[in-house]
Design a protein around this motif. Structure first.
Motif, mmCIF file in Angstrom:
data_model
loop_
_atom_site.group_PDB
_atom_site.id
_atom_site.type_symbol
_atom_site.label_atom_id
_atom_site.label_comp_id
_atom_site.label_asym_id
_atom_site.label_seq_id
_atom_site.Cartn_x
_atom_site.Cartn_y
_atom_site.Cartn_z
ATOM 1 N N ALA A 74 -38.160 -47.581 -7.090
ATOM 2 C CA ALA A 74 -38.489 -46.448 -7.955
ATOM 3 C C ALA A 74 -39.630 -46.812 -8.911
ATOM 4 O O ALA A 74 -40.484 -45.967 -9.228
ATOM 5 C CB ALA A 74 -37.249 -46.031 -8.752
ATOM 6 N N GLN A 75 -39.688 -48.075 -9.353
ATOM 7 C CA GLN A 75 -40.759 -48.503 -10.266
ATOM 8 C C GLN A 75 -42.135 -48.397 -9.609
ATOM 9 O O GLN A 75 -43.131 -48.140 -10.272
ATOM 10 C CB GLN A 75 -40.536 -49.954 -10.716
ATOM 11 N N ALA A 79 -45.158 -46.156 -11.073
ATOM 12 C CA ALA A 79 -46.433 -46.785 -11.421
ATOM 13 C C ALA A 79 -47.601 -46.099 -10.727
ATOM 14 O O ALA A 79 -48.658 -45.876 -11.325
ATOM 15 C CB ALA A 79 -46.395 -48.276 -11.072
ATOM 16 N N VAL A 80 -47.416 -45.751 -9.457
ATOM 17 C CA VAL A 80 -48.474 -45.048 -8.722
ATOM 18 C C VAL A 80 -48.723 -43.681 -9.352
ATOM 19 O O VAL A 80 -49.877 -43.269 -9.564
ATOM 20 C CB VAL A 80 -48.103 -44.907 -7.233
ATOM 21 N N ALA A 81 -47.637 -42.957 -9.658
ATOM 22 C CA ALA A 81 -47.771 -41.623 -10.254
ATOM 23 C C ALA A 81 -48.486 -41.679 -11.598
ATOM 24 O O ALA A 81 -49.209 -40.742 -11.972
ATOM 25 C CB ALA A 81 -46.390 -40.980 -10.403
ATOM 26 N N ALA A 86 -52.391 -51.813 -9.507
ATOM 27 C CA ALA A 86 -51.390 -52.384 -8.614
ATOM 28 C C ALA A 86 -50.879 -53.716 -9.145
ATOM 29 O O ALA A 86 -51.615 -54.495 -9.752
ATOM 30 C CB ALA A 86 -51.986 -52.573 -7.221
ATOM 31 N N TRP A 87 -49.598 -53.960 -8.893
ATOM 32 C CA TRP A 87 -49.056 -55.282 -9.168
ATOM 33 C C TRP A 87 -49.701 -56.281 -8.202
ATOM 34 O O TRP A 87 -50.167 -55.916 -7.117
ATOM 35 C CB TRP A 87 -47.545 -55.303 -8.928
ATOM 36 N N SER A 88 -49.685 -57.526 -8.556
ATOM 37 C CA SER A 88 -50.085 -58.550 -7.593
ATOM 38 C C SER A 88 -49.061 -58.573 -6.452
ATOM 39 O O SER A 88 -47.916 -58.122 -6.608
ATOM 40 C CB SER A 88 -50.140 -59.920 -8.263
ATOM 41 N N ALA A 89 -49.477 -59.101 -5.314
ATOM 42 C CA ALA A 89 -48.547 -59.208 -4.193
ATOM 43 C C ALA A 89 -47.349 -60.077 -4.566
ATOM 44 O O ALA A 89 -46.211 -59.794 -4.169
ATOM 45 C CB ALA A 89 -49.261 -59.782 -2.967
ATOM 46 N N THR A 90 -47.587 -61.108 -5.358
ATOM 47 C CA THR A 90 -46.500 -61.983 -5.787
ATOM 48 C C THR A 90 -45.485 -61.217 -6.634
ATOM 49 O O THR A 90 -44.268 -61.318 -6.425
ATOM 50 C CB THR A 90 -47.057 -63.180 -6.585
ATOM 51 N N GLU A 91 -45.989 -60.408 -7.579
ATOM 52 C CA GLU A 91 -45.077 -59.628 -8.425
ATOM 53 C C GLU A 91 -44.318 -58.607 -7.599
ATOM 54 O O GLU A 91 -43.109 -58.397 -7.800
ATOM 55 C CB GLU A 91 -45.850 -58.930 -9.544
ATOM 56 N N MET A 92 -45.008 -57.953 -6.681
ATOM 57 C CA MET A 92 -44.341 -56.975 -5.818
ATOM 58 C C MET A 92 -43.207 -57.626 -5.049
ATOM 59 O O MET A 92 -42.080 -57.095 -4.981
ATOM 60 C CB MET A 92 -45.354 -56.348 -4.861
ATOM 61 N N MET A 93 -43.456 -58.785 -4.463
ATOM 62 C CA MET A 93 -42.421 -59.462 -3.669
ATOM 63 C C MET A 93 -41.254 -59.899 -4.560
ATOM 64 O O MET A 93 -40.094 -59.858 -4.130
ATOM 65 C CB MET A 93 -43.030 -60.652 -2.938
ATOM 66 N N SER A 164 -63.267 -37.447 -7.034
ATOM 67 C CA SER A 164 -62.992 -37.804 -8.423
ATOM 68 C C SER A 164 -61.569 -37.471 -8.839
ATOM 69 O O SER A 164 -61.149 -37.809 -9.940
ATOM 70 C CB SER A 164 -63.971 -37.069 -9.344
ATOM 71 N N THR A 165 -60.782 -36.810 -7.957
ATOM 72 C CA THR A 165 -59.398 -36.493 -8.301
ATOM 73 C C THR A 165 -58.503 -37.718 -8.178
ATOM 74 O O THR A 165 -57.368 -37.696 -8.626
ATOM 75 C CB THR A 165 -58.850 -35.382 -7.389
ATOM 76 N N SER A 166 -59.021 -38.783 -7.566
ATOM 77 C CA SER A 166 -58.169 -39.931 -7.305
ATOM 78 C C SER A 166 -58.238 -40.962 -8.425
ATOM 79 O O SER A 166 -59.301 -41.484 -8.754
ATOM 80 C CB SER A 166 -58.561 -40.601 -5.994
ATOM 81 N N SER A 167 -57.059 -41.264 -8.995
ATOM 82 C CA SER A 167 -56.955 -42.378 -9.927
ATOM 83 C C SER A 167 -56.164 -43.498 -9.271
ATOM 84 O O SER A 167 -55.681 -44.408 -9.937
ATOM 85 C CB SER A 167 -56.252 -41.931 -11.215
#
Length: 295
Positions: A74-75, A79-81, A86-93, A164-167
């Motif tokens: 859910a986090q 975060a995307v919304a 982006a988190w680092s790959a290490t943090e994501m894992m 330009s709509t993309s953040s």
């Protein structure tokens, strides 16, 4: 909606300056083709366990390796919304406990972007190239494609139809996010499945799918399945549909090919603000129509 068609190897869409689109999870098909080129060249075998891992390349490619997916967090969605980096790959894992297997490899199926992150790392290790270099050298260029690249920053996505709509930070796609014209996506799949990039035996293995359920409401499959980097299954009318759908914030892309005897048709379509099934339905409709006209 933008779409591009290939019939019997010949582009049917008039040449024009196309907007670049995010390929989302169609990137998996390109990564799979790159990985299978390593098998072709004897650098790795499909069914040998990877170094220090209990699963094989085949199981990674088919989402049978036992891995979870960060889309379950859910986090991650929050975060995307919020347009966060982006988190680092290490943090994501770490957040996902991503090295813990959820089932014994080969015994079940669970869609996992993490598996394709590992495939990307494997490609880099075996080629001693960056993933960008390996994908271009081993898959994109040999099939005669251009103007396809990995998006690395938000600025890269400003050049796509999201504009330009993309953040959105493309680093959220941990296996890499390819961007390019949709005509190049259609040509990639068509040439991959019909040309000599991979030997016939490997192409057959690529399209050997694990069935992952029954008819899907709002989706075209009667018997959905997943092969080596491709969504593969039977649709109404008995056709076998092969390709991949991808979705991310703001858009959906669907790229599929149908063979009918000696005839074949491939279609790529992208739409903003749409559901996966709606774009897939448009692609299937165009494929069936052009095959009827072209045969």
């Amino acid at each position: 909606m933008l779409s591009s068609l290939v019939l019997n190897g010949q582009p049917q869409t008039p040449d024009r300056l196309e907007l670049t689109a995010p390929w989302w999870s169609f990137t998996k098909t390109v990564l799979a083709a790159t990985a299978l080129s390593l098998v072709r060249d004897g650098l790795i075998r499909l069914d040998d366990p990877l170094v220090d891992q209990p699963f094989t390349l085949s199981q990674l490619l088919r989402h049978e390796a036992g891995l979870a997916d960060y889309g379950e967090l859910a986090q991650y969605h929050a975060a995307v919304a919020n347009g966060e980096p982006a988190w680092s790959a290490t943090e994501m894992m770490q957040r996902l406990d991503g090295t813990r297997l959820r089932y014994a490899p080969g015994t079940a199926w669970r869609y996992s972007n993490v598996g394709y992150l590992l495939i990307g790392r494997l490609i880099e290790r075996l080629t001693d190239l960056t993933l960008d270099e390996a994908v271009i050298q081993r898959a994109v260029s040999p099939l005669g494609l251009s103007n396809v690249r990995f998006a690395k920053t938000r600025a890269d996505l400003q050049t796509t139809l999201l504009g330009s709509t993309s953040s959105y930070d493309p680093a959220w796609v941990y296996h890499g996010l390819l961007i390019g014209p949709i005509s190049q996506a259609a040509l990639f799949l068509d040439r991959l499945l019909s040309a000599d990039l991979l030997p016939t035996g490997l192409l057959q293995q690529m399209q050997t799918a694990r069935t992952v359920g029954g008819p899907m409401p709002g989706r075209p499959w009667i018997t959905p399945g997943y092969g080596l980097g491709v969504m593969q299954g039977v649709i109404e009318g008995g056709h076998s549909l092969c390709g991949h759908t991808g979705c991310g914030p703001g858009s959906v892309i669907a790229v599929y090919r149908i063979g009918d005897g000696d005839a074949s048709a491939c279609c790529a379509a992208v739409e903003t603000g749409a559901r996966e099934g709606a774009v897939e339905a448009i692609v299937v409709g165009q494929l069936v129509q052009i095959l009827r006209q072209g045969v």
